[in-house]
Scaffold this active site. Sequence first.
Site: not given
Length: 388
Positions: A179, A262, A106-107, A284, A223
């Site tokens: 996040e 997202h 992920d990110h 996500n 998020h």
Amino acid sequence: MTANETIPAGVVTGDALLKLLSHAKDNGYAIPAFNCTSSSTCNAAMEAAKKFNSPVMIQVSNGGGKFIAGKTCTDPNAAAAGSVAMALHVRAMAPYYGVPVVLHSDHCAKKLLPWFDAMLTADQAYFDQYGEPLFSSHMLDLSEEPDEDNIAICVEYFKKMEPMKIWLEMEIGITGGEEDGVNNEDIDPEKLYTTPQQVYAVYEALSKVGDMFSIAAAFGNVHGVYKPGNVTLQPERLGKHQEYTKNKIDSVSAKPIFLVMHGGSGSTEEEIKTAVVNGVVKMNIDTDTQWAYWDGLRAFEAANRDCLQGQIGNPNGADKPNKKFYDPRVWVRKAEESMVERIKQAMERLGCVDKYTAVVPEPGSVPIWNFTPKSKGAVELLKGAIGL
């Protein structure tokens, strides 16, 4: 039409992954990507995929990798080592669930590029031995950087990934909220909405390298968890991105771009549907499954509190043992069951239920050690030729 005809079960990479995501885009569904922090959460995601006949994505964040490595492991490579450990667990177990599993990281912000580099090193080592990368895909999130730098760095990394056929996910525009230690709660609201021109700039640059990439274009995403209506999502903007790029490249496809969503927590069913219709193939999910996992444990503890106050003694007798209540396999399982049910809701909303009929292998048919080299290196071939 299910994807069984062209896509194998187990961890999918390369051409199989491209076929899977193309099938999703062409058939109007998206695949949920769950942030996992343990073998338990990985297993719950795969269990749900098998139960509801769907492909699934399992992803690890930098913080998740550190957690898997152990909170007292302070080595600079702890996040990468934990991420690799999770990937190896999924690779060992995925064949038993009979569905396609996408392994993703992920990110990755600019400050976390050493983590990304270390995972690519693992990918290369795995590729050299087995003919495919360890991970299916990785995400670069350089959305905090100027667009020119963001795109240039993505191109640089995509050139490294393309020979191994690793999918690249990148972000242009910023997802709000917080996040994994990245806080965008006070970001300029205008940056929460990516323009068609920004998306096309990414497409133009990356398509010169390869076709295995997706774009997380911001359309008001945030998020974290919010009540429906508290986040101003505009998923219809994604259709404008598709149209703009289609016209620019004179594409026969109405949706030439693979898009990613997202910050889906708090989104309405209609907003998710609109996003998927406009080419989102991956969404996500983290906050909601974190809660679901905890909620299963919470409910178990509430129902059995009197049996969880000591090893011996409960309402059934002062000498009655409580092991069957405090054994981690009992309460962790309740957490998994709760997570599986929340995953069902996500899969239903994304339209991926029954898109891949789970084909569980015959008992005993999967090798316990299923990491079989797909090809021999030059040294091994030379040794074989001369009889060594």
